[in-house]
Design a protein around this motif. Structure first.
Motif, PDB file in Angstrom:
ATOM      1  N   GLU A  46       0.833  -1.208   0.000  1.00 31.86           N
ATOM      2  CA  GLU A  46       0.000   0.000   0.000  1.00 31.86           C
ATOM      3  C   GLU A  46       0.864   1.252   0.000  1.00 31.86           C
ATOM      4  O   GLU A  46       1.682   1.463   0.889  1.00 31.86           O
ATOM      5  N   HIS A  47       0.646   2.059  -1.033  1.00 32.43           N
ATOM      6  CA  HIS A  47       1.336   3.333  -1.181  1.00 32.43           C
ATOM      7  C   HIS A  47       0.289   4.417  -1.401  1.00 32.43           C
ATOM      8  O   HIS A  47      -0.761   4.158  -1.985  1.00 32.43           O
ATOM      9  N   ARG A  48       0.578   5.616  -0.956  1.00 32.72           N
ATOM     10  CA  ARG A  48      -0.338   6.741  -1.165  1.00 32.72           C
ATOM     11  C   ARG A  48       0.441   7.944  -1.671  1.00 32.72           C
ATOM     12  O   ARG A  48       1.509   8.259  -1.178  1.00 32.72           O
ATOM     13  N   LEU A  49      -0.152   8.588  -2.645  1.00 33.55           N
ATOM     14  CA  LEU A  49       0.438   9.785  -3.232  1.00 33.55           C
ATOM     15  C   LEU A  49      -0.310  10.998  -2.701  1.00 33.55           C
ATOM     16  O   LEU A  49      -1.539  11.032  -2.721  1.00 33.55           O
ATOM     17  N   VAL A  50       0.441  11.982  -2.228  1.00 34.82           N
ATOM     18  CA  VAL A  50      -0.150  13.241  -1.784  1.00 34.82           C
ATOM     19  C   VAL A  50       0.331  14.321  -2.735  1.00 34.82           C
ATOM     20  O   VAL A  50       1.525  14.447  -2.996  1.00 34.82           O
ATOM     21  N   LEU A  51      -0.611  15.062  -3.269  1.00 34.81           N
ATOM     22  CA  LEU A  51      -0.318  16.138  -4.196  1.00 34.81           C
ATOM     23  C   LEU A  51      -0.883  17.420  -3.597  1.00 34.81           C
ATOM     24  O   LEU A  51      -2.061  17.461  -3.243  1.00 34.81           O
ATOM     25  N   GLY A  71      -3.866   8.681 -12.845  1.00 32.98           N
ATOM     26  CA  GLY A  71      -4.508   7.370 -12.769  1.00 32.98           C
ATOM     27  C   GLY A  71      -4.301   6.559 -14.034  1.00 32.98           C
ATOM     28  O   GLY A  71      -4.026   5.354 -13.974  1.00 32.98           O
ATOM     29  N   ALA A  72      -4.423   7.198 -15.197  1.00 27.79           N
ATOM     30  CA  ALA A  72      -4.235   6.497 -16.471  1.00 27.79           C
ATOM     31  C   ALA A  72      -2.797   6.009 -16.616  1.00 27.79           C
ATOM     32  O   ALA A  72      -2.558   4.878 -17.071  1.00 27.79           O
ATOM     33  N   ILE A  73      -1.847   6.837 -16.238  1.00 33.64           N
ATOM     34  CA  ILE A  73      -0.437   6.447 -16.338  1.00 33.64           C
ATOM     35  C   ILE A  73      -0.131   5.307 -15.363  1.00 33.64           C
ATOM     36  O   ILE A  73       0.544   4.337 -15.710  1.00 33.64           O
ATOM     37  N   TYR A  74      -0.658   5.391 -14.143  1.00 33.34           N
ATOM     38  CA  TYR A  74      -0.436   4.338 -13.159  1.00 33.34           C
ATOM     39  C   TYR A  74      -1.013   3.007 -13.650  1.00 33.34           C
ATOM     40  O   TYR A  74      -0.337   1.971 -13.604  1.00 33.34           O
ATOM     41  N   SER A  75      -2.256   3.046 -14.142  1.00 33.11           N
ATOM     42  CA  SER A  75      -2.884   1.820 -14.650  1.00 33.11           C
ATOM     43  C   SER A  75      -2.070   1.227 -15.792  1.00 33.11           C
ATOM     44  O   SER A  75      -1.875   0.009 -15.866  1.00 33.11           O
ATOM     45  N   ARG A  81       1.545  -1.471 -20.316  1.00 32.24           N
ATOM     46  CA  ARG A  81       1.121  -1.016 -21.638  1.00 32.24           C
ATOM     47  C   ARG A  81       1.365   0.491 -21.743  1.00 32.24           C
ATOM     48  O   ARG A  81       1.674   1.159 -20.760  1.00 32.24           O
ATOM     49  N   GLU A  82       1.197   0.997 -22.931  1.00 36.13           N
ATOM     50  CA  GLU A  82       1.375   2.432 -23.185  1.00 36.13           C
ATOM     51  C   GLU A  82       0.158   3.188 -22.636  1.00 36.13           C
ATOM     52  O   GLU A  82      -0.981   2.779 -22.846  1.00 36.13           O
ATOM     53  N   ALA A  83       0.401   4.276 -21.933  1.00 35.91           N
ATOM     54  CA  ALA A  83      -0.704   5.088 -21.410  1.00 35.91           C
ATOM     55  C   ALA A  83      -1.397   5.814 -22.549  1.00 35.91           C
ATOM     56  O   ALA A  83      -0.751   6.322 -23.462  1.00 35.91           O
ATOM     57  N   GLU A  84      -2.723   5.841 -22.498  1.00 33.62           N
ATOM     58  CA  GLU A  84      -3.512   6.541 -23.499  1.00 33.62           C
ATOM     59  C   GLU A  84      -4.079   7.806 -22.856  1.00 33.62           C
ATOM     60  O   GLU A  84      -5.039   7.742 -22.091  1.00 33.62           O
TER      61      GLU A  84
END
Length: 185
Positions: A46-51, A71-75, A81-84
């Motif tokens: 479990e990791h959490r990103l704070v922005l 979220g798209a890049i992480y997925s 796969r390449e991020a869309e």
């Protein structure tokens, strides 16, 4: 920076405190950065990103877009796969060119005429009642007045705003606007 919290007795409480500290940290508007990221590891899985971003560089719409893209890049990374991502002009020059083209278009001209008509009778300056008249030459000086609302009043304003689908800031702004209206401004 990755901060490990998995050795803490209560990693959730440690994360909550670290995130609150990060949000309270002031921004240096002269030297930046005006956006900060911190990644916390609560456990091996479990990791959490704070922005945290200053409102000068990020509004609600752009923050939502940024979160969708993260979220798209992480997925894509997880699925190898390449991020869309949706097309976004990669340079401000391209954005400016698109804006100028729209302004010159029939629709852009129609919208311009609409707003010129809507604002035709708007005052050039808003003269608020004050102890002294507006100076002929603008000096760009400002002042700050800090006032803390009693906790009970702030809680009531939050409840009132939430009941009407508004944030506390929106509720306070509506009250200020109503006050100016009563002054016949």
């Amino acid at each position: 920076p990755l901060t490990a919290l998995e050795d803490e007795r209560d990693p959730q409480a440690a994360f909550d405190e670290a995130a609150r500290r990060g949000m309270r940290e002031h921004f240096d508007l002269e030297h930046g950065p005006l956006i900060r990221f911190a990644l916390y590891r609560l456990s091996a899985q479990e990791h959490r990103l704070v922005l945290v971003a200053h409102h000068l560089v990020c509004d609600g719409w752009s923050m939502a877009q940024l979160l969708v893209e993260i979220g798209a890049i992480y997925s894509a990374l997880v699925e190898r796969r390449e991020a869309e991502l949706p097309y976004a002009p990669d340079r401000y020059v391209e954005y400016s060119r698109l804006e100028r083209a729209f302004a010159a278009s029939e629709e852009g001209q129609r919208q311009l005429r609409y707003w010129v008509e809507q604002l035709r009778e708007a005052p050039a300056a808003l003269d608020l009642p004050s102890a002294r008249p507006r100076p002929a030459q603008r000096r760009f000086e400002a002042a700050r007045y800090d006032h803390r609302l009693p906790a009970e009043l702030a809680a009531e304003l939050r409840r009132f705003g939430a009941a009407h689908g508004s944030s506390l800031v929106m509720t306070l702004l509506a009250g200020f606007t109503a006050h100016l209206h009563r002054l016949k401004i």
